[in-house]
Scaffold this motif. Sequence first.
Motif, PDB file in Angstrom:
ATOM      1  N   PHE A  11      24.327  43.344  33.178  1.00 21.06           N
ATOM      2  CA  PHE A  11      24.236  43.443  34.775  1.00 21.06           C
ATOM      3  C   PHE A  11      24.645  44.738  35.252  1.00 21.06           C
ATOM      4  CE2 PHE A  11      25.146  42.558  39.072  1.00 21.06           C
ATOM      5  CZ  PHE A  11      24.149  41.886  39.382  1.00 21.06           C
ATOM      6  N   ALA A  71      22.862  33.457  43.452  1.00 18.88           N
ATOM      7  CA  ALA A  71      24.349  33.554  43.440  1.00 18.88           C
ATOM      8  C   ALA A  71      24.911  32.577  44.478  1.00 18.88           C
ATOM      9  CB  ALA A  71      24.815  34.907  43.636  1.00 18.88           C
ATOM     10  N   HIS A  90      27.107  39.983  31.858  1.00 18.50           N
ATOM     11  CA  HIS A  90      27.825  40.727  32.705  1.00 18.50           C
ATOM     12  C   HIS A  90      27.567  42.178  32.279  1.00 18.50           C
ATOM     13  CE1 HIS A  90      31.273  39.486  35.366  1.00 18.50           C
ATOM     14  NE2 HIS A  90      30.701  40.619  35.697  1.00 18.50           N
ATOM     15  N   GLU A  99      30.940  38.327  42.394  1.00 24.47           N
ATOM     16  CA  GLU A  99      30.662  39.904  41.765  1.00 24.47           C
ATOM     17  C   GLU A  99      29.243  40.227  42.130  1.00 24.47           C
ATOM     18  OE1 GLU A  99      32.765  41.098  38.120  1.00 24.47           O
ATOM     19  OE2 GLU A  99      34.217  40.007  38.807  1.00 24.47           O
ATOM     20  N   VAL A 100      28.430  39.366  41.502  1.00 25.31           N
ATOM     21  CA  VAL A 100      26.896  39.427  41.373  1.00 25.31           C
ATOM     22  C   VAL A 100      26.302  39.632  42.786  1.00 25.31           C
ATOM     23  CG1 VAL A 100      24.743  38.398  40.795  1.00 25.31           C
ATOM     24  CG2 VAL A 100      26.533  38.159  39.344  1.00 25.31           C
ATOM     25  N   GLU A 126      28.398  34.672  29.071  1.00 17.80           N
ATOM     26  CA  GLU A 126      28.950  35.516  30.103  1.00 17.80           C
ATOM     27  C   GLU A 126      29.288  37.050  29.951  1.00 17.80           C
ATOM     28  OE1 GLU A 126      31.117  32.993  32.554  1.00 17.80           O
ATOM     29  OE2 GLU A 126      32.320  34.897  33.287  1.00 17.80           O
ATOM     30  N   PHE A 132      25.219  19.647  36.587  1.00 17.71           N
ATOM     31  CA  PHE A 132      24.400  20.794  37.119  1.00 17.71           C
ATOM     32  C   PHE A 132      23.121  20.851  36.397  1.00 17.71           C
ATOM     33  CE2 PHE A 132      28.155  23.543  37.496  1.00 17.71           C
ATOM     34  CZ  PHE A 132      28.538  22.810  38.668  1.00 17.71           C
ATOM     35  N   VAL A 156      21.043  27.241  40.653  1.00 15.21           N
ATOM     36  CA  VAL A 156      21.558  26.025  40.139  1.00 15.21           C
ATOM     37  C   VAL A 156      21.779  24.825  41.265  1.00 15.21           C
ATOM     38  CG1 VAL A 156      23.623  25.116  38.919  1.00 15.21           C
ATOM     39  CG2 VAL A 156      23.236  27.561  39.087  1.00 15.21           C
ATOM     40  N   GLY A 195      24.926  29.301  42.921  1.00 17.82           N
ATOM     41  CA  GLY A 195      25.834  29.140  41.935  1.00 17.82           C
ATOM     42  C   GLY A 195      27.258  28.823  42.504  1.00 17.82           C
ATOM     43  N   ARG A 255      32.178  21.554  42.013  1.00 14.30           N
ATOM     44  CA  ARG A 255      32.784  21.342  40.794  1.00 14.30           C
ATOM     45  C   ARG A 255      34.464  21.338  41.112  1.00 14.30           C
ATOM     46  NH1 ARG A 255      32.333  25.040  35.740  1.00 14.30           N
ATOM     47  NH2 ARG A 255      33.832  23.829  34.161  1.00 14.30           N
ATOM     48  N   VAL A 293      32.558  35.253  39.105  1.00 12.70           N
ATOM     49  CA  VAL A 293      31.271  36.139  38.646  1.00 12.70           C
ATOM     50  C   VAL A 293      30.243  36.052  39.639  1.00 12.70           C
ATOM     51  CG1 VAL A 293      29.463  35.948  37.021  1.00 12.70           C
ATOM     52  CG2 VAL A 293      31.949  35.592  36.303  1.00 12.70           C
ATOM     53  N   ASN A 294      29.885  34.876  40.363  1.00 10.05           N
ATOM     54  CA  ASN A 294      28.820  34.784  41.076  1.00 10.05           C
ATOM     55  C   ASN A 294      29.103  35.809  42.498  1.00 10.05           C
ATOM     56  OD1 ASN A 294      26.750  33.252  40.396  1.00 10.05           O
ATOM     57  ND2 ASN A 294      28.178  31.430  40.261  1.00 10.05           N
ATOM     58  N   ASP A 297      27.156  27.526  33.687  1.00  9.59           N
ATOM     59  CA  ASP A 297      27.751  25.988  33.290  1.00  9.59           C
ATOM     60  C   ASP A 297      26.594  24.868  33.304  1.00  9.59           C
ATOM     61  OD1 ASP A 297      30.272  26.763  33.263  1.00  9.59           O
ATOM     62  OD2 ASP A 297      30.466  26.935  35.139  1.00  9.59           O
ATOM     63  N   THR A 298      25.412  25.340  33.261  1.00  9.18           N
ATOM     64  CA  THR A 298      24.317  24.438  33.306  1.00  9.18           C
ATOM     65  C   THR A 298      23.836  23.969  32.093  1.00  9.18           C
ATOM     66  OG1 THR A 298      23.395  25.601  35.277  1.00  9.18           O
ATOM     67  CG2 THR A 298      21.984  23.975  34.362  1.00  9.18           C
ATOM     68  N   PRO A 299      24.089  22.532  31.557  1.00  2.00           N
ATOM     69  CA  PRO A 299      23.487  22.521  30.438  1.00  2.00           C
ATOM     70  C   PRO A 299      22.177  22.637  29.930  1.00  2.00           C
ATOM     71  CG  PRO A 299      24.801  20.582  31.523  1.00  2.00           C
ATOM     72  CD  PRO A 299      24.500  21.589  32.297  1.00  2.00           C
ATOM     73  N   SER A 302      37.750  27.151  34.780  1.00  5.11           N
ATOM     74  CA  SER A 302      36.339  27.643  34.271  1.00  5.11           C
ATOM     75  C   SER A 302      35.556  27.567  35.804  1.00  5.11           C
ATOM     76  CB  SER A 302      35.685  26.476  33.561  1.00  5.11           C
ATOM     77  OG  SER A 302      34.386  26.759  33.521  1.00  5.11           O
ATOM     78  N   ARG A 355      36.392  30.834  37.729  1.00  2.00           N
ATOM     79  CA  ARG A 355      35.945  32.118  37.097  1.00  2.00           C
ATOM     80  C   ARG A 355      34.565  32.190  37.383  1.00  2.00           C
ATOM     81  NH1 ARG A 355      37.604  36.212  36.009  1.00  2.00           N
ATOM     82  NH2 ARG A 355      36.358  36.617  34.403  1.00  2.00           N
ATOM     83  N   SER A 356      33.709  31.243  37.178  1.00  2.00           N
ATOM     84  CA  SER A 356      32.361  31.267  37.341  1.00  2.00           C
ATOM     85  C   SER A 356      32.116  31.703  38.747  1.00  2.00           C
ATOM     86  CB  SER A 356      31.502  30.155  37.088  1.00  2.00           C
ATOM     87  OG  SER A 356      32.042  29.702  35.838  1.00  2.00           O
ATOM     88  N   GLN A 411      29.632  25.583  41.967  1.00  2.00           N
ATOM     89  CA  GLN A 411      30.860  25.737  41.479  1.00  2.00           C
ATOM     90  C   GLN A 411      32.089  25.152  42.545  1.00  2.00           C
ATOM     91  OE1 GLN A 411      31.433  26.251  38.406  1.00  2.00           O
ATOM     92  NE2 GLN A 411      29.708  27.327  37.723  1.00  2.00           N
ATOM     93  N   LEU A 446      23.775  34.348  35.029  1.00  3.38           N
ATOM     94  CA  LEU A 446      25.168  34.298  35.386  1.00  3.38           C
ATOM     95  C   LEU A 446      25.490  33.123  36.225  1.00  3.38           C
ATOM     96  CD1 LEU A 446      26.097  37.954  36.049  1.00  3.38           C
ATOM     97  CD2 LEU A 446      27.060  36.144  34.326  1.00  3.38           C
ATOM     98  N   ALA A 447      24.585  32.665  37.029  1.00  2.00           N
ATOM     99  CA  ALA A 447      24.457  31.419  38.023  1.00  2.00           C
ATOM    100  C   ALA A 447      24.638  30.038  37.093  1.00  2.00           C
ATOM    101  CB  ALA A 447      23.521  31.498  38.969  1.00  2.00           C
ATOM    102  N   ASN A 448      23.807  30.386  36.135  1.00  2.00           N
ATOM    103  CA  ASN A 448      23.846  29.118  35.248  1.00  2.00           C
ATOM    104  C   ASN A 448      24.711  29.037  34.084  1.00  2.00           C
ATOM    105  OD1 ASN A 448      21.524  27.274  36.333  1.00  2.00           O
ATOM    106  ND2 ASN A 448      20.415  29.432  36.442  1.00  2.00           N
TER     107      ASN A 448
END
Lengths: 145, 134
Positions: free
Chosen positions: B106, A10, B103, A128-129, B99, A49, A73, A13, A20, A125-126, B34-36, A118, A121-122, A17, B30-32
Motif C-alpha cells: 500500500f 476503511a 501495508h 492510516e489507510v 498485514e 466478520f 467488512v 473496517g 469487536r 491500520v484502517n 480479521d475476516t475468516p 488485535s 491495531r486493525s 473493529q 487491510l480492512a479484511n
Amino acid sequence: MSLSNIFNVAGSGMNAQSIRLNTTASNIANAEASSASADTTYRGRHPVFASVQAAMLNGGDALYSEDQSAVGVRVDGIVESQAPLQPRYEPESPNADEDGYVYYPNVNVVEEMTNMISASRSFQVNVEVMNSAKQMVQRVLTLGQ
Amino acid sequence: MAITFEKALGIHESAMHLRGERAGMLASNLANTDTPGYKARDFNFQEALDRQMTGRNGDFSLQTTQHAHIRGGVKGLGSVDALYRVPHQPSIDGNTVEEQVEHAEFMKNNLEFQASFTFLNSKFKGLSKAIKGE
C-alpha cells in the motif's frame, strides 16, 4: 472511481473493529458477574466478520456492478460463546444456590485482552489507510496548479 | 504539429487511474485482516497498464439482440484482472491477508501514485506554459 471507495471500505473496517472492541469491553466488564443459575449467567460475545462487496455497501446490485475490486467488512452477527460456564463453590455468596454453587461467565480475560490489542491495531491500520487515501485525493485536487 | 492531450499526457493518466484502483484493492485487503475465509487480492500492474495503453480491456460480454436476452458473460474488473495473493504463512481460518505485506504494498503504491502525479502535474505545467507563450 475507487479512491473514494477506499473511504467506504476503511470505514466499514473501522466500524467492524469498533464493534469487536465493544464486545470485548462488555466481556471483560462482565467477567466476574456471578449468577445463581446457569441460565442467567453472562456468556462471552464475539462478532462474526464477513466481507461484503463495495457495491452492496452503496446499496447497489453487486452482480452487474462496474467495480468489484473494493471489498468492505460487515458484521454478520454477534454469537454467544458455547464454552462451559465456571461453577464455583461459594456457599457464603448471596447468589449461591442450594448446593452452594455460583456460576461465573465463560469469559477468558487473557483471550479478551489479545482480542482487544488485535482490534485496536486493525483499527489503526484502517485509520492510516484512510489518511493515505485522503492525501491522494487532496493531491489530485491540486492537479495543474 | 498539433498537441493532443492524449499525446501530451501519455502513460501517466492511465498509471494514476490504475494506482487508484490498486489502492482500493489493497485497502480492502487491510480492512479484511480479521475476516475468516477472506482471500487477499491484487493485480499485475505492468500487465494492466500495458492493456490499458493498447486499448484492450478485460470484458467478455455477449451481444444482446433482443430485449428478452439475458445479459451473459462476466463483467471483469473494468480493465484489470484481480488475482489472488499467495500467502507466506496461511492462517487456520482461511484468511490469506498478511498485514505487513499489504501495508508495504500500500505504501509503495501510494509513493508511486505520487510519482505519477508529479509527472502528470509537470506535463500540465508545460502545456500551460506553451499556451501562455512564456
